[in-house]
Design an enzyme around this catalytic site. Structure first.
Site, PDB file in Angstrom:
ATOM      1  N   ASP A   1      77.182  16.114   0.319  1.00 57.80           N
ATOM      2  CA  ASP A   1      78.083  15.562   1.334  1.00 57.80           C
ATOM      3  C   ASP A   1      79.490  15.713   0.783  1.00 57.80           C
ATOM      4  O   ASP A   1      79.834  15.068  -0.223  1.00 57.80           O
ATOM      5  CB  ASP A   1      77.733  14.084   1.591  1.00 57.80           C
ATOM      6  CG  ASP A   1      78.489  13.506   2.789  1.00 57.80           C
ATOM      7  OD1 ASP A   1      79.693  13.801   2.927  1.00 57.80           O
ATOM      8  OD2 ASP A   1      77.876  12.753   3.577  1.00 57.80           O
TER       9      ASP A   1
ATOM     10  N   GLU B   1      69.713  22.801  24.967  1.00 60.60           N
ATOM     11  CA  GLU B   1      68.618  21.902  25.352  1.00 60.60           C
ATOM     12  C   GLU B   1      68.621  21.747  26.861  1.00 60.60           C
ATOM     13  O   GLU B   1      69.702  21.723  27.450  1.00 60.60           O
ATOM     14  CB  GLU B   1      68.809  20.536  24.673  1.00 60.60           C
ATOM     15  CG  GLU B   1      68.735  20.643  23.146  1.00 60.60           C
ATOM     16  CD  GLU B   1      68.986  19.309  22.437  1.00 60.60           C
ATOM     17  OE1 GLU B   1      69.189  18.288  23.118  1.00 60.60           O
ATOM     18  OE2 GLU B   1      68.987  19.301  21.200  1.00 60.60           O
TER      19      GLU B   1
ATOM     20  N   HIS C   1      64.326  16.357  21.176  1.00 62.46           N
ATOM     21  CA  HIS C   1      65.490  15.492  20.911  1.00 62.46           C
ATOM     22  C   HIS C   1      65.129  14.021  21.160  1.00 62.46           C
ATOM     23  O   HIS C   1      65.745  13.339  21.977  1.00 62.46           O
ATOM     24  CB  HIS C   1      66.694  15.919  21.772  1.00 62.46           C
ATOM     25  CG  HIS C   1      67.990  15.411  21.221  1.00 62.46           C
ATOM     26  ND1 HIS C   1      69.189  16.061  21.381  1.00 62.46           N
ATOM     27  CD2 HIS C   1      68.275  14.287  20.518  1.00 62.46           C
ATOM     28  CE1 HIS C   1      70.154  15.371  20.803  1.00 62.46           C
ATOM     29  NE2 HIS C   1      69.625  14.277  20.270  1.00 62.46           N
TER      30      HIS C   1
END
Ligand code: NAD
Length: 321
Positions: A175, A261, A278
């Site tokens: 990160d 999607e 999802h």
């Protein structure tokens, strides 16, 4: 009363009380189609909308252009990559969202995918339904290294869940905005992909991360390792992933989010790709809280009060709808 368009599918089904509150403060139009609005659906319905309550459907420049009265977008969820933020800013449209709530459900979901993948549960289930007795060989978390990309709210919780189930598992993280995470080892992204048996993605989709997981990074992954993506689809190059799975470089992948999607593309052809639609944050309890929080901010916005959960830089409340 302001006009409130709800494009988010299923809104009000888990929190009837919130829907009642909404109806008492605005003229509410719900998404009765039950399918995701496309640009054309929005353009047909949004011209007199003051407040939009949205899910992950794309709110493009054309949609905002057609919404001459729009003052607030209330996002049921956390990612805002579906909104043209430059255009929202130019038009001084406020945005609120529910950033803390999915961090309860997505980590649980991610762990269930992880265990499912390494134990071959979905594969065995599929074979049983085909009346085939097939016994895939599983792996133990304790012998695996797990790489977490993005150690924010969801990534951190995934780390602590892994620690509680399997204290011996070595966890790496990458990160760029965090120096350390307790009991985990920071790596650069190439090292993380190279060393991990499972890589799990928990970073936002933006200009820096779009297409980040490409041929090169997938090629660095260990042979027979696993990829999990419950973050955003655009982060993974789906063509490169297809290749890595089809040639068995990767043992498997679990993918909850897609560039476009609803998804029905080539990954559906692969047995070693566990696909979900999802649903990472979809849990009754979580959904009800998200709806309550959205309605609370919509009510405050209409009353001219500051938003409780504004997106940074998008708080123009105080203007009445
Ligand atoms: P968060 O903002 O709390 O954490 C994101 C972390 O990613 C931060 O620590 C940030 O520093 C880090 N990051 C940013 N750029 C990075 C980069 N280039 N490489 C590595 N790390 C990077 O967000 P969160 O609530 O933990 O959400 C994480 C992801 O999960 C988001 O993409 C969000 O859209 C997604 N999400 C998915 C679902 C679902 O249903 N599948 C639901 C909610 C959230």
């Amino acid at each position: 009363m302001p006009n409130i368009l709800v494009s988010n599918i299923g809104f009000g089904e888990t929190s009837l009380a919130s829907l009642e509150v909404l109806k008492s403060i605005g003229n509410v139009v719900l998404n009765k189609k039950g399918i995701r609005f496309n640009e054309q659906d929005f353009i047909e319905k949004i011209s007199d909308t003051d407040i939009l309550i949205a899910g992950t459907e794309k709110i493009t420049r054309s949609v905002i252009g057609a919404a001459k009265n729009l003052k607030l977008i209330a996002r049921v969820g956390v990612g805002v990559d579906n909104i043209d933020l430059d255009c929202a800013l130019e038009n001084k449209i406020s945005i609120c969202y529910t950033p803390d709530v999915p961090s309860e459900s997505v980590p649980e979901f991610t762990i269930s995918l992880m265990l499912n993948l390494i134990k071959g549960i979905a594969v065995s289930n599929q074979k049983m339904h085909e009346k085939v007795w097939h016994r895939p060989m599983g792996r133990m978390l304790s012998s695996m290294k797990i790489g977490i990309v993005g150690a924010g709210k969801i990534g951190s919780k995934v780390i602590s869940l892994i620690k509680s189930i399997s204290p011996k598992t070595e966890i790496l993280f990458y990160d760029p905005y965090l120096e350390s995470k307790e009991q985990t080892v920071k790596r650069d992204i190439e090292q993380l992909f190279h060393e991990s048996d499972i890589v799990s993605l928990h970073l936002p989709l933006n200009d820096q991360t779009s297409g980040l997981v490409d041929n090169r990074l997938l090629g660095l992954m260990k042979k027979r390792s696993y990829l999990i993506n419950t973050s955003r689809g655009g982060i993974v190059d789906e063509t490169a992933l297809y290749q890595a799975l089809a040639n068995n470089h990767l043992a498997g992948a679990a993918i909850d989010v897609f560039e476009n999607e609803p998804y029905n593309g080539p990954l559906t052809e692969l047995d070693n790709c566990l696909l979900t639609s999802h649903i990472g944050s979809l849990a009754q309890e979580v959904r009800a809280i998200m709806e309550d929080q959205v309605v609370e901010d919509v009510r405050r916005f209409i009353g001219g009060q500051f938003l409780i959960r504004p997106l940074d830089g998008f708080n123009f409340s105080g203007q009445q709808a």
